[in-house]
Structure formats: C-alpha cells, structure tokens
Motif scaffolding. Structure first.
Motif, PDB file in Angstrom:
ATOM      1  N   LEU A   1     -20.577  46.698 -57.910  1.00  0.00           N
ATOM      2  CA  LEU A   1     -21.272  47.588 -56.972  1.00  0.00           C
ATOM      3  C   LEU A   1     -21.212  47.034 -55.562  1.00  0.00           C
ATOM      4  O   LEU A   1     -20.944  47.766 -54.603  1.00  0.00           O
ATOM      5  N   TYR A   2     -21.443  45.726 -55.433  1.00  0.00           N
ATOM      6  CA  TYR A   2     -21.414  45.153 -54.090  1.00  0.00           C
ATOM      7  C   TYR A   2     -20.016  45.232 -53.482  1.00  0.00           C
ATOM      8  O   TYR A   2     -19.857  45.582 -52.308  1.00  0.00           O
ATOM      9  N   VAL A   3     -19.005  44.925 -54.281  1.00  0.00           N
ATOM     10  CA  VAL A   3     -17.625  45.007 -53.792  1.00  0.00           C
ATOM     11  C   VAL A   3     -17.318  46.422 -53.310  1.00  0.00           C
ATOM     12  O   VAL A   3     -16.768  46.627 -52.221  1.00  0.00           O
ATOM     13  N   THR A   4     -17.721  47.396 -54.104  1.00  0.00           N
ATOM     14  CA  THR A   4     -17.458  48.788 -53.739  1.00  0.00           C
ATOM     15  C   THR A   4     -18.197  49.174 -52.469  1.00  0.00           C
ATOM     16  O   THR A   4     -17.634  49.817 -51.580  1.00  0.00           O
ATOM     17  N   ALA A   5     -19.457  48.769 -52.383  1.00  0.00           N
ATOM     18  CA  ALA A   5     -20.257  49.116 -51.210  1.00  0.00           C
ATOM     19  C   ALA A   5     -19.675  48.480 -49.951  1.00  0.00           C
ATOM     20  O   ALA A   5     -19.598  49.129 -48.899  1.00  0.00           O
ATOM     21  N   PHE A   6     -19.228  47.231 -50.076  1.00  0.00           N
ATOM     22  CA  PHE A   6     -18.600  46.594 -48.913  1.00  0.00           C
ATOM     23  C   PHE A   6     -17.373  47.378 -48.459  1.00  0.00           C
ATOM     24  O   PHE A   6     -17.206  47.676 -47.278  1.00  0.00           O
ATOM     25  N   ALA A   7     -16.519  47.712 -49.427  1.00  0.00           N
ATOM     26  CA  ALA A   7     -15.290  48.439 -49.087  1.00  0.00           C
ATOM     27  C   ALA A   7     -15.620  49.799 -48.485  1.00  0.00           C
ATOM     28  O   ALA A   7     -14.931  50.277 -47.574  1.00  0.00           O
ATOM     29  N   TYR A   8     -16.678  50.419 -48.972  1.00  0.00           N
ATOM     30  CA  TYR A   8     -17.075  51.719 -48.436  1.00  0.00           C
ATOM     31  C   TYR A   8     -17.480  51.609 -46.968  1.00  0.00           C
ATOM     32  O   TYR A   8     -17.029  52.383 -46.124  1.00  0.00           O
TER      33      TYR A   8
END
Lengths: 224, 224
Positions: free
Chosen positions: A132-139
């Motif tokens: 989730l954190y990886v995705t949120a960062f990329a977003y």
DNA sequence: ACCTGAACACCGTTCAAGT
DNA sequence: ACCTGAACACCGTTCAAGT
C-alpha cells in the motif's frame, strides 16, 4: 487490442484520457463495441494494471538477505509505476487486484517476508502495508508528472510562495524546517523503505528472543 | 453554504455524488452560480478536506512520549477519514494541501518527530511518509465502506472464492497464508504504525550513538 | 459582486437491431 | 458471438446577459 489501445492512450495523454469512447475511437469503432470484450471500465483498468506489472522480476527468497530483497522488490514496483503514470492510480483504486501477474508479485513479497522469521500471522499485514505504501508513493509521484508540465510548475510556485508566507507563530515547525522539504521524492521513498524494514527487523527480533537475549541485545517496539 | 451542502451530499451519497450540478441543486440554483465562490471542483474538494480535518486534537510535543504521541496522531487522522468516507480520496488527490487546518496538523506531526531526536533533514521525509501511509490506509478502508453494501459483499465473495481456487504451484505463499488474510483492517493499521515508529526509533538510536554504545546497545538498520 | 440560462464538449452504459 | 447507432442520464466549465 483493447488493452493495448488503452495503454497507448494512457502513455500519450494520461489516464484521464482513457475513456471507453476514446479507446473505441482509437480502434475505429464505437464505445458500445468494447462491452462485448470487457465487462466495464473497472475491468479494463484491471487488465491495464496486469499488463504493466506482469514482468516485475521476483527473487528466490533468501533468509540471509530478506531485507535487501524486500527493498529491491519495493523499488522495482515503485519504478514501474512511476514509469507508467496512471498505473499507480489504478492500483490504488483496485482494492484487491485478482489478476495473475499481480498475485505472483504479491506471492514473492510474502515469500521474502516469511523467510525473515516474522510470525506467520503478521506476514500478510506487513505485506499489505508495504504494498500500500509503495503504491501510494507512486501515486503521489505520478500526480506531479501527469499534471501538465506548465500547470504543475505553476502550482509548485504557488505552494512555495505560500510556504514562505506562513506565520511562524501558528506553524513554527513548518517554518523552521522549510529548507528540508525541498528534496528528491525517490530519496525520501528509499529512506521510508529503510525505516519500514528496520521496524520489521525489530519485530522479528522481539519475537525471536522475547526475553532479553545474552549476546547482542536489540530492542524493538515491545509495546504492542 | 456551498461546502456544507457538499459535505451533506458526500455524507449521504458518497463523494462520487458530489458534482457541481448536484451541490448547486441542493442549494436550489444552477451549477454556474457556484463558480462565483469557488474557482473549480478541486478547490471545493480542498475546502471540504479542511472542514473535515480542522479539529484533530494536537498534543504539545513531549520528547519522552514521542512514540505514543505519533501513534495517537496517526490513529486520530485515520479515524476521522474513515468516519467521513470520501475525505481520504480527496486527501490522496490533493497532493499538498495548503489549507490552514491541515497545516496545523502537519506542523504538530513535525513537532513530535522533531522532539524524537531524529536528524533534522530526516524529519520532513518521515512525516511526509507517515501522513501518506495514514491517508492511503484510510482511502483503502473507505473504498470498502463507500461501495454499495451489497456490491462490496458480492465482490468480497468473488475474491474469497478466487483465493480459494488459487494454484499452489504458482503462488505457494498466498495459498499457505490464506487464513491470515482475514482480519480487521484497523488492527493491521495499528501494527503498521508500530512497525514504522520502531523503524524511526532505530534511526534515532543509530544517529544518536553512531559507535557501539556502552550501557544499552541497540541496533537499527545501519545500512544506509 | 453575484447570479443565471444556455451552450459546449465531453462521460459510462444499455439496448434493440443487425451480421 | 460479435458489432453497431442511437439513446439515456449524466459530467465540468464558460460566457454573454442580467441584477
């Protein structure tokens, strides 16, 4: 062909331009035709996500190197999402992707964290959280890049001007640390990955040696 | 009045129902009238975010209790976003909120992390990262709750059925850990907060005592 | 300064009718 | 099974015209 056309539009004009009508137009047909192959727009998005993420390299879990492996996997995921702006937003919206390519990556992550020695019941939460954190960062990163260049620059100037005008009595720490906000997003991300992995390592040690160990004492957050 | 009407619509029908037209209708007027008071939809969203987040309690930083204070602040932020489904999505989309209410909360978080003894240049990245994770968690949580109840249940059943049918040779870890996926989202979130804070504590120790200390040695991820 | 009706240029999805 | 034109019920935003 539909997914390819959609990816083409996204690459050229961003995710907002990927409408059923626009994709259909790309294929010289009408929007209704797509519904013979795809249930709805959500499913098209999921297929695009799979297409983008299917070839993330996944390592064989090595208990000696779980920290490096986990970090590498996180960096790879982030890199591929940042490279395809729009994919991260789809990933955030998709909740639980059930497409084969994504599941393989998730399985690899589970394997790595499992090999760390973390108690089994904590492995899925840890992987969920990290993904989730990886995705949120990329977003967040793609929000910057996908905005029109001129528009993003204008907004950034606005924000900087605003930050410079902040009242030190209302938000003293923001003012005091202003200089440290300018920085490369990807460096911050790497730092956060390190922090997260160090936190996991502390949990591993806490569960491996519940009492104070003899040789090399380590303290994690024992408080939960 | 516009922001109130928008919040009312969001509470009753979800963020997707908050269109300029719908809000205008709520105020017995046409959509064009709103543009005399609000630049565009993005600004209306930002005002809604501020309205929802303005009254998060912020503690006076206490260096002795920075870990508890940080966790409490994260829980408070998540709680308020989960309570107002839709706010988390706005927060994810808003990139850098510049509205007074939000900045006060961010300032409080900076103050707490600063009092931990973390090197100054790492404080903003740590706060950015934590705030991003909190927001992303709340966003995922509200995806579940904001979907129509029946629709969400149907999707959950689909996913469970799908997970049960996974081939153990392709995704062995997913299959092996299947049982540990069922669990309360908020517990996972609290676990992740602990992991993150433990990671920060390790960083603090690593920077406070770079060489092996005498009295109570602690080891963080020394590798960056 | 604030409000309005009408219009512009879009959306996702459905459905009867075709091949 | 696959495709189509037409329609339904929406969008955000602009703009000339009003008060």
């Amino acid at each position: 062909m539909i997914v390819d056309a959609a990816m083409r539009v996204m690459g050229a004009e961003g995710l907002d331009a990927v409408s059923m009508r626009r994709v259909a137009h790309e294929l010289d047909t009408g929007p209704a035709s797509l519904y013979a192959h795809v249930r709805d727009k959500r499913e098209l998005h999921e297929l695009m996500l799979d297409a983008a993420m299917r070839d993330i390299p996944v390592p064989e879990p090595d208990p000696e190197r779980w920290q490096q492996q986990l970090k590498q996997l996180g960096l790879d995921q982030a890199r591929i999402m940042v490279r395809n702006p729009g994919i991260a937003r789809i990933a955030m919206e998709t909740l639980i992707p059930t497409t084969p390519g994504i599941l393989v990556t998730m399985d690899a992550m589970l394997g790595i964290v499992r090999s760390s020695g973390l108690p089994a019941r904590l492995v899925p939460p840890a992987c969920d959280g990290l993904a989730l954190y990886v995705t949120a960062f990329a977003y967040e990163a793609s929000l910057w890049s996908s905005a029109q260049d001129s528009e993003a620059r204008k907004r950034l100037e606005e924000i900087n001007a605003y930050l410079d005008s902040l009242p030190a009595d209302r938000v003293p720490h923001l003012v005091a640390m202003r200089e440290h906000f300018r920085g490369e997003g990807i460096d911050h991300f790497e730092f956060m990955l390190d922090v997260f992995i160090a936190g996991l390592a502390a949990q591993v040690n806490a569960s491996t040696s519940p009492a104070a160990p003899a040789t090399e004492p380590r303290t994690g957050s024992r408080g939960r």
